[in-house]
Design a protein around this motif. Sequence first.
Motif, mmCIF file in Angstrom:
data_model
loop_
_atom_site.group_PDB
_atom_site.id
_atom_site.type_symbol
_atom_site.label_atom_id
_atom_site.label_comp_id
_atom_site.label_asym_id
_atom_site.label_seq_id
_atom_site.Cartn_x
_atom_site.Cartn_y
_atom_site.Cartn_z
ATOM 1 N N GLN A 95 36.739 40.606 34.008
ATOM 2 C CA GLN A 95 37.555 39.904 35.002
ATOM 3 C C GLN A 95 37.943 38.503 34.534
ATOM 4 O OE1 GLN A 95 34.462 41.021 35.599
ATOM 5 N NE2 GLN A 95 33.210 39.527 36.741
ATOM 6 N N ASN A 96 37.084 37.858 33.724
ATOM 7 C CA ASN A 96 37.441 36.545 33.194
ATOM 8 C C ASN A 96 38.614 36.656 32.225
ATOM 9 O OD1 ASN A 96 35.007 36.032 34.541
ATOM 10 N ND2 ASN A 96 34.438 34.429 33.085
ATOM 11 N N GLY A 97 38.552 37.673 31.349
ATOM 12 C CA GLY A 97 39.645 37.857 30.402
ATOM 13 C C GLY A 97 40.951 38.195 31.096
ATOM 14 N N ALA A 98 40.890 39.044 32.147
ATOM 15 C CA ALA A 98 42.099 39.396 32.888
ATOM 16 C C ALA A 98 42.702 38.179 33.576
ATOM 17 C CB ALA A 98 41.784 40.481 33.913
ATOM 18 N N LEU A 99 41.855 37.318 34.098
ATOM 19 C CA LEU A 99 42.357 36.114 34.753
ATOM 20 C C LEU A 99 43.055 35.197 33.753
ATOM 21 C CD1 LEU A 99 42.540 34.519 37.374
ATOM 22 C CD2 LEU A 99 40.375 33.433 36.788
ATOM 23 N N MET A 100 42.535 35.123 32.523
ATOM 24 C CA MET A 100 43.190 34.307 31.501
ATOM 25 C C MET A 100 44.583 34.841 31.184
ATOM 26 S SD MET A 100 41.197 31.829 30.845
ATOM 27 C CE MET A 100 39.469 31.355 31.051
ATOM 28 N N VAL A 101 44.732 36.178 31.123
ATOM 29 C CA VAL A 101 46.043 36.773 30.864
ATOM 30 C C VAL A 101 47.017 36.425 31.980
ATOM 31 C CG1 VAL A 101 47.286 38.973 30.642
ATOM 32 C CG2 VAL A 101 45.112 38.638 29.455
ATOM 33 N N ALA A 102 46.515 36.342 33.208
ATOM 34 C CA ALA A 102 47.374 36.013 34.342
ATOM 35 C C ALA A 102 47.868 34.570 34.299
ATOM 36 C CB ALA A 102 46.629 36.264 35.653
ATOM 37 N N LEU A 103 47.310 33.764 33.408
ATOM 38 C CA LEU A 103 47.772 32.383 33.266
ATOM 39 C C LEU A 103 49.093 32.280 32.496
ATOM 40 C CD1 LEU A 103 44.457 30.510 32.390
ATOM 41 C CD2 LEU A 103 45.791 30.252 34.482
ATOM 42 N N VAL A 133 46.010 32.856 42.566
ATOM 43 C CA VAL A 133 44.953 33.022 43.569
ATOM 44 C C VAL A 133 44.817 34.498 43.943
ATOM 45 C CG1 VAL A 133 44.292 32.527 45.947
ATOM 46 C CG2 VAL A 133 45.145 30.686 44.495
ATOM 47 N N GLY A 134 45.958 35.174 44.109
ATOM 48 C CA GLY A 134 45.926 36.594 44.424
ATOM 49 C C GLY A 134 45.271 37.411 43.327
ATOM 50 N N GLY A 142 37.098 39.719 45.639
ATOM 51 C CA GLY A 142 37.010 38.821 46.776
ATOM 52 C C GLY A 142 35.912 37.787 46.692
ATOM 53 N N HIS A 143 35.297 37.654 45.515
ATOM 54 C CA HIS A 143 34.221 36.667 45.325
ATOM 55 C C HIS A 143 34.562 35.769 44.129
ATOM 56 C CE1 HIS A 143 32.281 40.033 47.495
ATOM 57 N NE2 HIS A 143 31.597 39.064 48.103
ATOM 58 N N PRO A 144 35.349 34.720 44.331
ATOM 59 C CA PRO A 144 35.773 33.857 43.224
ATOM 60 C C PRO A 144 34.607 33.254 42.446
ATOM 61 C CG PRO A 144 37.035 33.381 45.206
ATOM 62 C CD PRO A 144 35.931 34.298 45.619
ATOM 63 N N THR A 145 33.450 33.132 43.055
ATOM 64 C CA THR A 145 32.310 32.533 42.352
ATOM 65 C C THR A 145 31.813 33.418 41.213
ATOM 66 O OG1 THR A 145 30.835 33.508 44.008
ATOM 67 C CG2 THR A 145 31.546 31.227 44.357
ATOM 68 N N ASP A 146 32.249 34.690 41.187
ATOM 69 C CA ASP A 146 31.820 35.591 40.127
ATOM 70 C C ASP A 146 32.474 35.281 38.785
ATOM 71 O OD1 ASP A 146 30.221 36.879 41.895
ATOM 72 O OD2 ASP A 146 31.546 38.598 42.201
ATOM 73 N N PRO A 273 38.683 44.999 51.164
ATOM 74 C CA PRO A 273 39.900 44.423 51.755
ATOM 75 C C PRO A 273 40.413 43.181 51.036
ATOM 76 C CG PRO A 273 38.369 45.067 53.480
ATOM 77 C CD PRO A 273 37.638 45.245 52.188
ATOM 78 N N ALA A 274 39.511 42.337 50.530
ATOM 79 C CA ALA A 274 39.953 41.123 49.846
ATOM 80 C C ALA A 274 40.764 41.450 48.591
ATOM 81 C CB ALA A 274 38.745 40.254 49.480
ATOM 82 N N GLU A 275 40.424 42.531 47.912
ATOM 83 C CA GLU A 275 41.163 42.913 46.712
ATOM 84 C C GLU A 275 42.575 43.379 47.061
ATOM 85 O OE1 GLU A 275 38.208 44.882 43.639
ATOM 86 O OE2 GLU A 275 37.705 45.497 45.688
ATOM 87 N N ILE A 276 42.699 44.152 48.143
ATOM 88 C CA ILE A 276 44.023 44.598 48.589
ATOM 89 C C ILE A 276 44.876 43.402 48.998
ATOM 90 C CG2 ILE A 276 45.249 45.983 50.303
ATOM 91 C CD1 ILE A 276 42.829 47.827 50.385
ATOM 92 N N ALA A 277 44.252 42.447 49.690
ATOM 93 C CA ALA A 277 44.974 41.234 50.096
ATOM 94 C C ALA A 277 45.438 40.446 48.874
ATOM 95 C CB ALA A 277 44.083 40.367 50.977
ATOM 96 N N GLY A 278 44.611 40.383 47.845
ATOM 97 C CA GLY A 278 44.989 39.664 46.633
ATOM 98 C C GLY A 278 46.171 40.305 45.931
ATOM 99 N N ALA A 279 46.195 41.643 45.852
ATOM 100 C CA ALA A 279 47.323 42.340 45.237
ATOM 101 C C ALA A 279 48.614 42.066 46.007
ATOM 102 C CB ALA A 279 47.039 43.834 45.182
#
Length: 365
Positions: A95-103, A133-134, A142-146, A273-279
């Motif tokens: 998930q960290n690597g995927a978030l970097m790609v989203a940058l 953020v999404g 749904g847990h940004p602290t992860d 639900p938090a994941e669906i909301a993020g998408a």
Amino acid sequence: MSRSSSYGLPLFSVAIWGGMFIVMAGALRHVDAYHLTAARYLIAAAVLAAVLAATAGRRAFRTEGRFAEIAVLGVVGIAGFNLLVNIALGYTAPQNGALMVALTPLLTVLVRWVRDRVRPTLPTLGLMLLALVGVGLVITHGHPTDLGAIGSGDAMAFLGVVGWAVYTHGASRFASWGSLRFSTLTQIVGAAATVLVALVADLTGIGHLPGPGALGADAWQLGYIAIASSVLAVLAWNVAIRRLGAPNAALFMNLVPVITFGIQIVRGYRPVPAEIAGAALTVAALVATNVLARRATARATTGVRAAAGPVPAQRVPHATAGPVPVQPVPVATAGRVPAQPVPVGATGRVLTGPEWTSADGLSPR
């Protein structure tokens, strides 16, 4: 092709790349990241080179004095991005690597700001941050602290995405070359760079040359990441950059982790639900950004037309009484035909014939 229909191009690319993460994860069980990346781009570069040679000839491989640019983009954007992100997966959570790609959208806008002095608007930056953020909600369930602390793997993934942002922006400066030509030349350089890195990995012991059995076990995965991901998706991506602009095309990179997440749902994963909301938040931010871009373009076009003002009507001369005066006919002197006036275009240039444009922008040299 209209601007709205051009959105299918980056969507096609990110759909392929979204599936690539899952395919790549399976392939890395048998072959290390160094040799898998090298094999991927050797195949992709060979296919692209064959297609380019068959459709445009040898002259398409000329860099026309821009080899340094091509080399930088191939090394940084093709080899650097893929090697760093793949290696990073061994040191950081997916998930960290995927978030970097989203940058990528944010970094592309920043690269354009530094390179071209084009300052992004506040709404553009705000919507990109909202999309990020999404994406964060999706990949962290749904847990940004992860996300955890930034480590060496996160740093490598970040550097790789910086390379892809540079490549995305750089592709817009080669619009006259055509997507096939630009993709081929940069991937040839990228393939050479990945092979060199794989050789160094073998010599230093951090990598191991895979045998026929390992490559055979990854045959279909290698075909997917080499042909679908590195040929078809990259060609579509570079065409999208030319038609939509680098910043608008880069926004679609936010969908890569969302698509990966969707594939996992089809395979049996059940989201919270938090994941669906993020998408939904990511898609909404992308749509809003494109709507703002279209409105800005429409306002600019309307402003130019208004500034030009109405076209003045031409006065038609009235007929006058009396005979029509006879125009004198020029008489050739010394057996020479008198020169005729040369037609001049609206821009003041002499019109010498039709002005052809080339889709690939190949130099006649």
